[in-house]
Design an enzyme around this catalytic site. Sequence first.
Site, PDB file in Angstrom:
ATOM      1  N   LYS A  86      -2.579   7.906   0.748  1.00 50.60           N
ATOM      2  CA  LYS A  86      -3.068   6.524   1.011  1.00 50.60           C
ATOM      3  C   LYS A  86      -4.303   6.155   1.779  1.00 50.60           C
ATOM      4  O   LYS A  86      -4.571   5.254   2.168  1.00 50.60           O
ATOM      5  CB  LYS A  86      -1.723   6.003   1.962  1.00 50.60           C
ATOM      6  CG  LYS A  86      -0.336   6.103   1.422  1.00 50.60           C
ATOM      7  CD  LYS A  86       0.703   5.806   2.493  1.00 50.60           C
ATOM      8  CE  LYS A  86       2.039   6.199   1.744  1.00 50.60           C
ATOM      9  NZ  LYS A  86       3.053   6.256   2.803  1.00 50.60           N
ATOM     10  N   ARG A 132      12.724   4.884   9.230  1.00 52.38           N
ATOM     11  CA  ARG A 132      12.664   3.559   8.316  1.00 52.38           C
ATOM     12  C   ARG A 132      13.897   3.547   7.730  1.00 52.38           C
ATOM     13  O   ARG A 132      14.465   4.505   7.330  1.00 52.38           O
ATOM     14  CB  ARG A 132      11.295   3.881   7.541  1.00 52.38           C
ATOM     15  CG  ARG A 132      10.228   3.919   8.392  1.00 52.38           C
ATOM     16  CD  ARG A 132       8.820   3.969   7.538  1.00 52.38           C
ATOM     17  NE  ARG A 132       8.360   2.513   7.286  1.00 52.38           N
ATOM     18  CZ  ARG A 132       7.450   2.300   6.395  1.00 52.38           C
ATOM     19  NH1 ARG A 132       6.956   3.366   5.810  1.00 52.38           N
ATOM     20  NH2 ARG A 132       7.139   1.306   5.970  1.00 52.38           N
ATOM     21  N   PRO A 184       0.754  -1.307   0.044  1.00 53.71           N
ATOM     22  CA  PRO A 184       0.217   0.133   0.108  1.00 53.71           C
ATOM     23  C   PRO A 184       0.781   1.501  -0.104  1.00 53.71           C
ATOM     24  O   PRO A 184       0.992   1.906   1.139  1.00 53.71           O
ATOM     25  CB  PRO A 184      -0.930  -0.033   1.212  1.00 53.71           C
ATOM     26  CG  PRO A 184      -0.116  -0.834   1.986  1.00 53.71           C
ATOM     27  CD  PRO A 184       0.781  -1.723   1.476  1.00 53.71           C
ATOM     28  N   GLU A 185       1.166   1.829  -1.182  1.00 53.97           N
ATOM     29  CA  GLU A 185       1.598   3.288  -1.392  1.00 53.97           C
ATOM     30  C   GLU A 185       0.516   3.879  -2.047  1.00 53.97           C
ATOM     31  O   GLU A 185      -0.568   3.228  -2.350  1.00 53.97           O
ATOM     32  CB  GLU A 185       2.910   3.413  -1.816  1.00 53.97           C
ATOM     33  CG  GLU A 185       4.084   2.598  -0.883  1.00 53.97           C
ATOM     34  CD  GLU A 185       5.444   2.993  -1.145  1.00 53.97           C
ATOM     35  OE1 GLU A 185       5.686   4.147  -2.085  1.00 53.97           O
ATOM     36  OE2 GLU A 185       6.361   2.269  -0.935  1.00 53.97           O
TER      37      GLU A 185
END
Length: 262
Positions: A52, A252, A2-3
Site C-alpha cells: 500500500k 477489525r 486503498p488496498e
Amino acid sequence: MPEGHTIHRLARDLRTTLGDQPVHASSPQGRFGAGAALIDGERIVRSDAWGKYLFVAMTGGQILHVHLGLIGKFRPIVAIDSAPRNTIRLRLANHSGGWDLTGPARCELVTPQERTAIVAQLGPDPLRRNADVSGALHALARSARPIGAALLDQRLIAGIGNVYRAEILFVCGIRPTRPASSLDPSEIDHLWSETVRLMRIGMRRGMIVTTDPDEIGRSRGRMRSDDRLYVYHREHCRRCGTELVTVELGGRPISYCPVHQH
DNA sequence: CGATTATGATTAA
DNA sequence: TAATCCTAATCGC
C-alpha cells in the site's frame, strides 16, 4: 479505496497521465508546501508501489512517498475552474493531466535509502513481478495466529486489506479464525494464488471484484455493487444466503460463511 | 447539522 | 487493546 490494487493502479496512472513533462507540485492546504517546492518543476522518472506504499521518483533525486491510510485519496483533477479545496495536501499537474491528494497518512520526500528501509519492513507483494514468496509462506505456515489476522500483517504479505482478506478466505473456503499453522501446504499455496489472481483483477478494473461471473450471472450490463463481493460488509452469503458470522481479528471485523468456510 | 463510518497504520499504555 | 491521525460521504434527527 486503498488496498494494494488501488496503489498499483495509481502508480501507473500517475505515470501515464503526467508523462515525461515537468510537473507543477503545490500544496493548496500548505501542510506539504516545503516538500512540494522541492519537486516542483521536476519530471517523474519512475512510479511504483510496494503493497500500500506508493513511491514516485522525480528527476533531481527526490522520491515522493505517499501512504493513503484509511481515508486518503488521489483524485484526477476534472474541473479546471474549481478553486482548490483547502484539504488538498498535494497537487501534481501539468498540461496533460493533474491529481489532487487529500487525507494521506503519509506524504513526504524520502531518499533511496529510506525507501529501501520502508520496503524492508514489508512482505512480498502479490502484484509485483517475481515476488519472493517462499519465506513469507513458510512464516505463515508456522504462525499460531488466526489466518484472518495474519493476512492483514503487511510484514508477511504486503497489500492485502480488510476487503481482500475476507474475500480471499471465502474463495479458498477457509475460516478466518483458524490458526495459520493449521493450514496444510496446498491451502497455503491456494491462498497465495487466489490473492494474486483476485488482486490483479482489482488492479485492472480499478475496483475489488471477487465473484465468479458464471456463478453470479453478471456477464452483461453494468456491475451491481451487490454482485461484486461474497462476504465483505454483507449480512448474508452471496453464494447461499446463509447468515454470515462476524468476528474481530487483527482489530477489525471480518465476516465468514459457516457453510462455505471450514 | 451533528454523529457515524470507511478498503490503514502507528503510537501509547 | 485503545487512542490517535487524516477527509468526506452518508445517515439520523
